[in-house]
Design an enzyme around this catalytic site. Structure first.
Site, PDB file in Angstrom:
ATOM      1  CD  GLU A 219      -3.004  -1.015   2.231  1.00  0.00           C
ATOM      2  OE1 GLU A 219      -3.964  -1.784   2.154  1.00  0.00           O
ATOM      3  OE2 GLU A 219      -2.842  -0.226   3.169  1.00  0.00           O
TER       4      GLU A 219
ATOM      5  CB  CYS B 187       0.493   7.525  11.105  1.00  0.00           C
ATOM      6  SG  CYS B 187       1.925   8.123  10.268  1.00  0.00           S
TER       7      CYS B 187
END
Ligand code: SF4
Length: 357
Positions: free
Chosen positions: A89, A337
């Protein structure tokens, strides 16, 4: 087949095809700078060479399977599949100023096992090749061309610990900076690590313009080791020395970025602040305070509420430190994150969520 990013192999092909250097420069310019696809880039060669070049050159090592656009903050998550089925990703981050950042992965999965990170819970599947790292940049830039945007900042903060795949990351950085390839300003590239001191220093020597970000997250050894299992391999003092050395080696004014995750009851207490202040004392760093993005695997970890995050930042600032209080992008597509995918081989796995640091 010959990987387009492998300059030595491409040069051998050029000689076999008895091509002048100029058409090859045009091909590279079309592919890297004008962001055209491989077929259009090959069309820059003399007609007699096109068929063989098209058969021999490989322009992509990843297949873009899916994208997920955030409805709130302009982030786009890209899910790629490699030849062997592993998923990787990347996340495009569009700022309101028009600047665009790309967070890329260096490994499929990650062996560092950080408690707060979805990728860390998946384990390491394998290292990515330099070509697979670079193809994330190529394909994101191709997508962005239609928007009139281009990747400005590249951060190796996606899946994986970059210095556990040091050779491929080094090759990728070299190609990113080459004037006849990406010609990407390495000052706009950051590598984020949970802390491999020797590799940090090697990177700073070879690529003094690349910014390093250290995921510290706690300046208390016991807490840090609970959050980042690999922290047992090096002490906080060794990390501190590495940061000081990197700052000396780097030909830039911007200091090492120290990433600090604010976790309620883990890293946000007065003793945590004191330890962080002591660790930073005399060290030229920019502190980046990160909010925690929840993941299902870490039920005992919770974000520090925003007023406490701001108070923590203000105490650091009051002691003269450069501090940024970061806000997450991409949380609604699990691209923030710490949320990047439990990367796997299943094509049925729902598109999930970013990591390192
Ligand atoms: S935070 Fe980075 S180093 Fe830690 S497990 Fe996640 S991807 Fe790996």
């Amino acid at each position: 087949m010959i990987d387009i990013h492998d300059s030595a192999a491409v040069e051998r092909l050029r000689r076999q095809l008895q091509l002048d250097p100029h058409p090859l420069r045009r091909l590279r310019n079309a592919f890297y700078k004008r962001r055209l696809d491989g077929a259009c880039a090959v069309a820059e060669l003399p007609e007699a060479s096109r068929e063989r070049a098209a058969a021999e050159l490989r322009f992509h090592t990843l297949t873009l399977e899916r994208t997920a656009n955030s409805t709130v903050d302009g982030a786009t998550k890209l899910l790629f599949a490699a030849d062997d089925g592993v998923r990787v990703e990347s996340v495009i981050l569009r700022s309101r100023t028009g600047r665009t950042a790309l967070c890329i992965s260096s490994q499929a999965g990650c062996g560092a096992g950080c408690a707060f990170c979805a990728t860390g819970h998946s384990g390491l599947l394998r290292n990515l090749s330099s070509s697979e790292i670079l193809d994330q940049v190529v394909q994101a830039n191709r997508m962005l061309r239609d928007e009139g945007r281009r990747v400005r900042n590249i951060v190796l903060m996606g899946m994986g610990e970059p210095f556990h795949n040091e050779a491929a990351v080094g090759e990728a950085l070299a190609v990113l900076g080459r004037t006849d390839c990406f010609d990407h300003t390495l000052r706009h590239v950051a590598v984020s690590t949970v802390g491999v001191p020797a590799a940090m220093e090697r990177c700073a020597r070879r690529f003094p313009q690349v910014r390093l970000a250290l995921s510290l997250h706690s300046a208390r050894a016991a807490v840090r080791q609970q959050l980042i299992p690999t922290a047992r391999r090096c002490s906080l003092e060794e990390l501190r020395d590495a940061v000081a050395t990197v700052n000396e080696l780097q030909a830039r004014r911007q200091p090492v970025m120290v990433e600090y995750l604010l976790l309620a009851g883990w890293t946000d207490r007065p003793e945590d602040l004191d330890a962080l202040l002591a660790w930073c004392q005399g060290l030229h760093v920019h502190l980046n305070l990160i909010p925690f993005n929840a993941i299902p695997e870490a039920t005992d970890l919770h974000p520090t509420p925003r007023p406490e995050r701001e108070a923590f930042a203000n105490r650091l600032k009051a002691r003269g430190h450069r501090v940024t209080l970061r806000y997450s992008l991409g949380a609604d597509v699990t691209a923030a994150c710490g949320q990047l995918a439990r990367s796997g081989r299943s094509a049925d796995r729902p598109l999930s969520g970013t990591e390192c640091g």
